[in-house]
Enzyme design. Sequence first.
Site, PDB file in Angstrom:
ATOM      1  N   CYS A   1       0.822  -1.208   0.000  1.00  0.00           N
ATOM      2  CA  CYS A   1       0.000   0.000   0.000  1.00  0.00           C
ATOM      3  C   CYS A   1       0.858   1.261   0.000  1.00  0.00           C
ATOM      4  O   CYS A   1       1.271   1.737   1.058  1.00  0.00           O
ATOM      5  CB  CYS A   1      -0.917  -0.016   1.223  1.00  0.00           C
ATOM      6  SG  CYS A   1      -1.909   1.469   1.359  1.00  0.00           S
TER       7      CYS A   1
ATOM      8  N   CYS B   1      -0.570   4.184   1.953  1.00  0.00           N
ATOM      9  CA  CYS B   1      -0.354   4.199   3.403  1.00  0.00           C
ATOM     10  C   CYS B   1       1.108   4.525   3.737  1.00  0.00           C
ATOM     11  O   CYS B   1       1.385   5.246   4.691  1.00  0.00           O
ATOM     12  CB  CYS B   1      -0.649   2.836   4.026  1.00  0.00           C
ATOM     13  SG  CYS B   1      -2.003   1.930   3.311  1.00  0.00           S
ATOM     14  N   ASP B   2       2.032   3.967   2.986  1.00  0.00           N
ATOM     15  CA  ASP B   2       3.427   3.926   3.438  1.00  0.00           C
ATOM     16  C   ASP B   2       4.397   4.833   2.694  1.00  0.00           C
ATOM     17  O   ASP B   2       5.567   4.932   3.093  1.00  0.00           O
ATOM     18  CB  ASP B   2       3.948   2.473   3.348  1.00  0.00           C
ATOM     19  CG  ASP B   2       3.156   1.548   4.268  1.00  0.00           C
ATOM     20  OD1 ASP B   2       2.616   2.041   5.269  1.00  0.00           O
ATOM     21  OD2 ASP B   2       3.077   0.340   3.971  1.00  0.00           O
TER      22      ASP B   2
END
Length: 319
Positions: free
Chosen positions: A136, A139-140
């Site tokens: 992801c 997200c990261d």
Amino acid sequence: MNNSARKVVVIGGGPAGLTAGLYVKRAGIDALLLERELPGGQAVFSPLIENFPGFPDGIEGAELMTRIKKQAERFGLEIRTFAAVVRIEGKDRMRKIVLEGDEVGAIAVIVATGRSPRKLGIPGEDEFKGRGISYCATCDAPLFSGKEVLVVGGGDAALEEALHLSRFVRRVILVHRRDELRASSYLEGKARAEPKIEFVLNTELREIKGDQTVRSVVLENNKTGEVSEIEVSGVFFYVGNAPNTDFLKGLADLDDAGYILTDSSLQSSVRGIFAAGDVRANSFKQVILACAEGALAANSAMRYLEEVGEKKAYGSPRA
Ligand code: NAP
């Protein structure tokens, strides 16, 4: 043990499930949505959804899903989170949905459990998960600011996420096993125009190495056989997905890849069990279509309630 029984139980809280729940509750029918994690589905990881009508400048996946959830809750949809379904039992009118440590009865069931990222099964993949390996970018990506990262895959997800990563990192190396990308020409055009993204084609990821975190990857050119090792701080996997249908095996008919086969009303091979969104065989894997299928499955489930002698479907729309 909570032995509650519901008219409609929706399994899965992505765009298809939330829309199905919204339609059923808006028609005044008792419904419960079960979600094994938190609502939103894979769409929450999409940095920008540009093809959902009504948002001319695009909308973040997480924002769109928050709005759909809010809309469903406005009609009173009850959402139970961290409720993983293990199996569905019973072939008659009332089905038993078995959860980890609980069970729920349902007359109609709408399965909207989507898909999960596929793994490559290479050395280092499990070892460095969460320590440099991610599924992801949304997200990261900030964790890799100013660093070099590898993206694996040549589909829409790989390119979309490579573009997102390019806003944070110094360089994105995109590795794809063929010489032609699978992604849409629109996304390919955008990615090719981004100088931070470098395409490495006809190449496969063989191993991920590191100590506490990822330090390097081993690549193999599948045309020349040449093996190389390059230093990267992160690896992002986008090599497709597998349907979340383990709990249906032996009950409903699935295709060879495990997706649920349905008729045109989205009913599965089991009467009263419907499927919507990415988990359904031949679905288009787009948020707009997942929502549309959620609406159609809800309508079909409400008709089914009428057929089995439940009260008239409370003003459910006729197709
Ligand atoms: P996908 O389209 O199935 O692409 C998966 C990619 O991974 C392909 O390039 C595939 O290579 C590669 N791959 C698969 N197995 C591999 C292996 N063992 N080793 C190396 N590479 C491997 O999956 P996706 O990108 O997640 O997209 C899924 C669906 O969602 C698609 O229908 C897509 O259009 C849709 N989607 C749309 C958007 C958008 O419209 N903006 C964004 C994201 C996703 P090959 O090409 O050689 O098979």
